[in-house]
Design an enzyme around this catalytic site. Structure first.
Site, PDB file in Angstrom:
ATOM      1  CG  ASP A  58      -1.840   1.109   1.194  1.00 47.45           C
ATOM      2  OD1 ASP A  58      -2.062   1.873   0.212  1.00 47.45           O
ATOM      3  OD2 ASP A  58      -2.189   1.416   2.264  1.00 47.45           O
ATOM      4  CD  GLU A 103      -4.425   1.494  -2.793  1.00 50.29           C
ATOM      5  OE1 GLU A 103      -5.555   1.021  -1.910  1.00 50.29           O
ATOM      6  OE2 GLU A 103      -3.647   2.540  -2.461  1.00 50.29           O
ATOM      7  CG  ASP A 116      -0.772   3.016   6.286  1.00 50.57           C
ATOM      8  OD1 ASP A 116      -1.458   3.676   5.511  1.00 50.57           O
ATOM      9  OD2 ASP A 116      -0.576   3.003   7.584  1.00 50.57           O
TER      10      ASP A 116
END
Length: 168
Positions: free
Chosen positions: A9, A69, A141
């Site tokens: 992330d 992502e 996260d």
């Protein structure tokens, strides 16, 4: 054969990571955490710091695949550009480390983990803790990164099942 997947992330201040091993169709939690970048440093220095820290993660876990992502365009263009730079640094280091890179949209990952693309981050985290049999994921996260890794493992399994079905 064992496959190591590193979910990421990315962020310009905090980058989450989650590492899983897939063996015999089972997903095993290896580790998760965050790379905290010095907010007092300028953006270029933080990207250098991210590259160096992510290289250490790559060297420690030696993932075969890195999952990141996909970028989304929110209200703040500056944030989106910074996210794009962080993603680029991660992709570069993943490539240098010999890993292949996959990308998924956040909504798709949430849907794959919880069954609902609009799930809260807390719902995703609760599902991951149950699925991976871990007590705590201290940073959201890191949870997001673990979700990326697990979703990718599901996708690989689905692809393998489909290939077997087609080749029969």
């Amino acid at each position: 054969m064992s496959l190591i997947i590193l979910g990421v992330d990315p962020g310009s201040r905090i980058t989450g990571f989650g590492v899983v091993r897939v063996e015999n169709g089972k997903i095993e939690h290896i580790n998760h955490g965050v790379i905290l970048l010095d907010a007092d440093q300028g953006f270029p220095a933080r990207m250098t710091e991210l590259g160096s820290a992510f290289r250490e993660v790559m060297e420690k876990y030696k993932p075969h695949q890195v999952v990141i992502e996909k970028i989304f365009l929110g209200k703040n263009a500056d944030s989106a550009f910074k996210l794009g730079h962080a993603r680029g640094v991660v992709m570069y280091e993943a490539g240098l480390g010999g890993a292949t890179v996959a990308e998924y949209a956040t909504r798709l990952v949430k849907k794959g983990i919880t069954g609902n693309g609009g799930s809260s981050k807390e719902d995703v985290q609760a599902m991951l803790k149950a699925m991976l049999n871990i007590k705590a994921i201290n940073r959201i996260d890191a949870s997001d990164a673990l979700a990326m890794a697990c979703y990718h493992a599901f996708e690989l399994k689905k692809k393998a099942v489909l290939q077997r079905a087609v080749s029969v």
